[in-house]
Design a protein around this motif. Structure first.
Motif, PDB file in Angstrom:
ATOM      1  N   ASP A 233      -6.281   5.709   2.790  1.00 11.36           N
ATOM      2  CA  ASP A 233      -5.068   4.929   2.531  1.00 11.36           C
ATOM      3  C   ASP A 233      -4.943   3.716   3.454  1.00 11.36           C
ATOM      4  OD1 ASP A 233      -4.814   7.007   4.292  1.00 11.36           O
ATOM      5  OD2 ASP A 233      -2.831   7.647   3.636  1.00 11.36           O
ATOM      6  N   VAL A 234      -5.487   3.836   4.677  1.00 15.33           N
ATOM      7  CA  VAL A 234      -5.430   2.683   5.587  1.00 15.33           C
ATOM      8  C   VAL A 234      -6.294   1.535   5.042  1.00 15.33           C
ATOM      9  CG1 VAL A 234      -7.251   3.595   7.093  1.00 15.33           C
ATOM     10  CG2 VAL A 234      -5.637   1.931   7.998  1.00 15.33           C
ATOM     11  N   TYR A 235      -7.389   1.886   4.364  1.00 18.48           N
ATOM     12  CA  TYR A 235      -8.245   0.850   3.764  1.00 18.48           C
ATOM     13  C   TYR A 235      -7.549   0.210   2.553  1.00 18.48           C
ATOM     14  CZ  TYR A 235     -12.045   3.062   6.461  1.00 18.48           C
ATOM     15  OH  TYR A 235     -12.835   3.584   7.447  1.00 18.48           O
ATOM     16  N   HIS A 236      -6.878   1.075   1.742  1.00 17.30           N
ATOM     17  CA  HIS A 236      -6.093   0.510   0.640  1.00 17.30           C
ATOM     18  C   HIS A 236      -5.047  -0.459   1.212  1.00 17.30           C
ATOM     19  CE1 HIS A 236      -7.419   2.644  -2.923  1.00 17.30           C
ATOM     20  NE2 HIS A 236      -7.279   3.817  -2.352  1.00 17.30           N
ATOM     21  N   TYR A 237      -4.395  -0.001   2.283  1.00 17.19           N
ATOM     22  CA  TYR A 237      -3.339  -0.825   2.905  1.00 17.19           C
ATOM     23  C   TYR A 237      -3.904  -2.186   3.307  1.00 17.19           C
ATOM     24  CZ  TYR A 237       0.148  -2.524   6.162  1.00 17.19           C
ATOM     25  OH  TYR A 237       1.067  -3.321   6.806  1.00 17.19           O
ATOM     26  N   ARG A 238      -5.041  -2.164   4.015  1.00 16.55           N
ATOM     27  CA  ARG A 238      -5.616  -3.439   4.494  1.00 16.55           C
ATOM     28  C   ARG A 238      -6.032  -4.332   3.327  1.00 16.55           C
ATOM     29  NH1 ARG A 238      -9.702  -0.871   8.774  1.00 16.55           N
ATOM     30  NH2 ARG A 238      -8.187   0.069  10.172  1.00 16.55           N
ATOM     31  N   GLY A 239      -6.609  -3.711   2.290  1.00 16.18           N
ATOM     32  CA  GLY A 239      -7.049  -4.496   1.122  1.00 16.18           C
ATOM     33  C   GLY A 239      -5.879  -5.171   0.438  1.00 16.18           C
ATOM     34  N   TRP A 240      -4.828  -4.392   0.146  1.00 13.82           N
ATOM     35  CA  TRP A 240      -3.661  -4.978  -0.536  1.00 13.82           C
ATOM     36  C   TRP A 240      -2.913  -5.948   0.362  1.00 13.82           C
ATOM     37  CZ3 TRP A 240      -4.154  -5.094  -5.313  1.00 13.82           C
ATOM     38  CH2 TRP A 240      -4.520  -3.999  -6.087  1.00 13.82           C
ATOM     39  N   LYS A 241      -2.871  -5.641   1.671  1.00 18.05           N
ATOM     40  CA  LYS A 241      -2.149  -6.535   2.601  1.00 18.05           C
ATOM     41  C   LYS A 241      -2.813  -7.902   2.617  1.00 18.05           C
ATOM     42  CE  LYS A 241       0.666  -7.038   6.393  1.00 18.05           C
ATOM     43  NZ  LYS A 241       1.012  -8.443   6.271  1.00 18.05           N
TER      44      LYS A 241
ATOM     45  N   ALA B  66      -7.316  -8.023  -8.384  1.00 20.94           N
ATOM     46  CA  ALA B  66      -7.649  -6.595  -8.245  1.00 20.94           C
ATOM     47  C   ALA B  66      -9.117  -6.433  -7.856  1.00 20.94           C
ATOM     48  CB  ALA B  66      -7.354  -5.861  -9.544  1.00 20.94           C
ATOM     49  N   ALA B  67      -9.978  -7.296  -8.414  1.00 20.02           N
ATOM     50  CA  ALA B  67     -11.417  -7.209  -8.099  1.00 20.02           C
ATOM     51  C   ALA B  67     -11.669  -7.619  -6.640  1.00 20.02           C
ATOM     52  CB  ALA B  67     -12.215  -8.097  -9.047  1.00 20.02           C
ATOM     53  N   ILE B  68     -10.948  -8.641  -6.173  1.00 19.82           N
ATOM     54  CA  ILE B  68     -11.113  -9.077  -4.773  1.00 19.82           C
ATOM     55  C   ILE B  68     -10.670  -7.955  -3.833  1.00 19.82           C
ATOM     56  CG2 ILE B  68     -10.289 -10.689  -2.999  1.00 19.82           C
ATOM     57  CD1 ILE B  68      -9.993 -12.793  -5.292  1.00 19.82           C
ATOM     58  N   LYS B  69      -9.513  -7.373  -4.164  1.00 19.74           N
ATOM     59  CA  LYS B  69      -9.039  -6.247  -3.331  1.00 19.74           C
ATOM     60  C   LYS B  69     -10.085  -5.145  -3.308  1.00 19.74           C
ATOM     61  CE  LYS B  69      -7.087  -2.089  -2.657  1.00 19.74           C
ATOM     62  NZ  LYS B  69      -7.475  -0.772  -3.167  1.00 19.74           N
ATOM     63  N   ASN B  70     -10.661  -4.827  -4.481  1.00 20.66           N
ATOM     64  CA  ASN B  70     -11.625  -3.726  -4.546  1.00 20.66           C
ATOM     65  C   ASN B  70     -12.905  -4.052  -3.764  1.00 20.66           C
ATOM     66  OD1 ASN B  70     -12.252  -1.056  -5.529  1.00 20.66           O
ATOM     67  ND2 ASN B  70     -13.843  -2.058  -6.732  1.00 20.66           N
ATOM     68  N   GLU B  71     -13.343  -5.311  -3.822  1.00 26.30           N
ATOM     69  CA  GLU B  71     -14.541  -5.687  -3.043  1.00 26.30           C
ATOM     70  C   GLU B  71     -14.300  -5.447  -1.561  1.00 26.30           C
ATOM     71  OE1 GLU B  71     -15.584  -9.776  -3.796  1.00 26.30           O
ATOM     72  OE2 GLU B  71     -15.778  -9.341  -5.947  1.00 26.30           O
ATOM     73  N   ARG B  72     -13.130  -5.888  -1.088  1.00 26.25           N
ATOM     74  CA  ARG B  72     -12.811  -5.717   0.344  1.00 26.25           C
ATOM     75  C   ARG B  72     -12.694  -4.228   0.686  1.00 26.25           C
ATOM     76  NH1 ARG B  72      -8.327 -10.638   0.431  1.00 26.25           N
ATOM     77  NH2 ARG B  72      -9.875 -12.306   0.203  1.00 26.25           N
ATOM     78  N   TYR B  73     -12.065  -3.484  -0.221  1.00 26.20           N
ATOM     79  CA  TYR B  73     -11.890  -2.043  -0.024  1.00 26.20           C
ATOM     80  C   TYR B  73     -13.253  -1.349   0.049  1.00 26.20           C
ATOM     81  CZ  TYR B  73     -10.324   2.725  -1.226  1.00 26.20           C
ATOM     82  OH  TYR B  73     -10.097   4.074  -1.243  1.00 26.20           O
ATOM     83  N   ARG B  74     -14.186  -1.737  -0.851  1.00 29.62           N
ATOM     84  CA  ARG B  74     -15.518  -1.117  -0.879  1.00 29.62           C
ATOM     85  C   ARG B  74     -16.298  -1.408   0.402  1.00 29.62           C
ATOM     86  NH1 ARG B  74     -17.671   1.912  -5.470  1.00 29.62           N
ATOM     87  NH2 ARG B  74     -19.681   0.981  -4.980  1.00 29.62           N
ATOM     88  N   VAL B  75     -16.122  -2.617   0.948  1.00 29.22           N
ATOM     89  CA  VAL B  75     -16.790  -2.925   2.218  1.00 29.22           C
ATOM     90  C   VAL B  75     -16.291  -1.950   3.292  1.00 29.22           C
ATOM     91  CG1 VAL B  75     -16.994  -4.629   4.080  1.00 29.22           C
ATOM     92  CG2 VAL B  75     -17.229  -5.352   1.684  1.00 29.22           C
ATOM     93  N   MET B  76     -14.976  -1.706   3.306  1.00 34.44           N
ATOM     94  CA  MET B  76     -14.411  -0.778   4.300  1.00 34.44           C
ATOM     95  C   MET B  76     -14.884   0.652   4.033  1.00 34.44           C
ATOM     96  SD  MET B  76     -10.583  -2.289   4.946  1.00 34.44           S
ATOM     97  CE  MET B  76     -10.169  -3.058   3.375  1.00 34.44           C
ATOM     98  N   LEU B  77     -14.985   1.042   2.748  1.00 27.03           N
ATOM     99  CA  LEU B  77     -15.479   2.390   2.420  1.00 27.03           C
ATOM    100  C   LEU B  77     -16.903   2.591   2.925  1.00 27.03           C
ATOM    101  CD1 LEU B  77     -14.254   2.986  -1.266  1.00 27.03           C
ATOM    102  CD2 LEU B  77     -13.233   3.834   0.862  1.00 27.03           C
ATOM    103  N   GLY B  78     -17.652   1.489   3.001  1.00 27.97           N
ATOM    104  CA  GLY B  78     -19.023   1.551   3.500  1.00 27.97           C
ATOM    105  C   GLY B  78     -19.101   2.038   4.934  1.00 27.97           C
TER     106      GLY B  78
END
Ligand code: BG6
Ligand code: MG
Length: 221
Positions: free
Chosen positions: A22-30, A78-90
């Protein structure tokens, strides 16, 4: 004897239950909200729990008062948020799986319970791989196989279908109010943790994930 048991499977939400992205979702959406000059905080982030990516974007954009955004632009955001989120998931690794979560899952499996994932995320399989649970669950129902997200019961009903188990014999573990509502709409028993427990919803409440062992013992599992 298993056929006579009231509960035969446990369906776990992923984010906020098995691991904490959720912290990664937070950072992506923020980052998206900051670029659009709109406010975004933990209260808004809590409303995104269990909600699909595009519905999450709709919630994030509620305070937006600029030029109307086209559907293409919304897809792009949404795609930009997901790209950033995926980098963090890495950055996730098996070290991000709490040992007590693994021990509890192993305990439930040893009792003969089937274990599944019921997540709104399209990144669920990637997250499970990153934390070392890629092959662990008996079934995975996620954002790639549903057309309606929680509180609709579809994701949990699909999990029960993949397991071949009657929905009424499934226990759901959730951190989202929308997820507990989805479990109930599916006719399942809903165990709340995190935000859902704080909000007082659910048929039982967990302080920690390991408490699940006792909750299931009380249910006769
Ligand atoms: C859920 C999260 O697990 O997945 C939501 O609780 C998120 O906050 C949803 O919006 C969709 O995630 P993804 O990974 O498909 O963007
Ligand atoms: Mg969750």
């Amino acid at each position: 004897m298993n056929g006579t048991k009231q509960y035969e499977a446990v369906v776990f939400d992923l984010d906020g239950v098995i691991c904490f992205t959720d912290v990664y979702h937070y950072r992506g959406w923020k980052s998206i909200a900051d670029e659009l000059g709109i406010p975004f905080d933990e209260t808004v982030n809590n409303r995104l729990r269990g909600v699909s990516r595009m519905e999450s974007l709709g919630i994030v954009l509620e305070p937006y008062e600029g030029e109307p955004l086209s559907d293409d632009r919304k897809m792009e955001l949404a795609a930009i948020k997901n790209e950033r989120y995926r980098v963090m998931l890495g950055e996730l690794s098996p070290k991000d799986l709490d040992p007590s979560v693994r021990t509890t899952l192993d305990d439930l499996r040893a009792r003969g319970l089937k274990l599944a994932i019921g997540s709104s995320s399209k990144n669920a399989k990637y997250i499970l791989e990153r934390i070392g649970l890629g092959d662990y669950f008996d079934a995975i129902s996620d954002g790639t196989n549903i057309s309606r997200s929680k509180p609709d019961p579809e994701v949990f009903l699909k999990a029960a279908e993949y397991l071949g188990i009657d929905p009424a014999k499934c226990v759901v573990v959730e951190d989202a109010v929308a997820g507990i509502d989805a479990a109930h709409a599916a006719g399942m028993y809903g165990v709340a943790m995190g935000d859902a427990a704080d909000q007082g919803v659910g048929d039982a409440k967990l302080g920690t994930f390991a408490d699940l062992a006792n909750v299931l013992t009380d249910l006769g599992c």
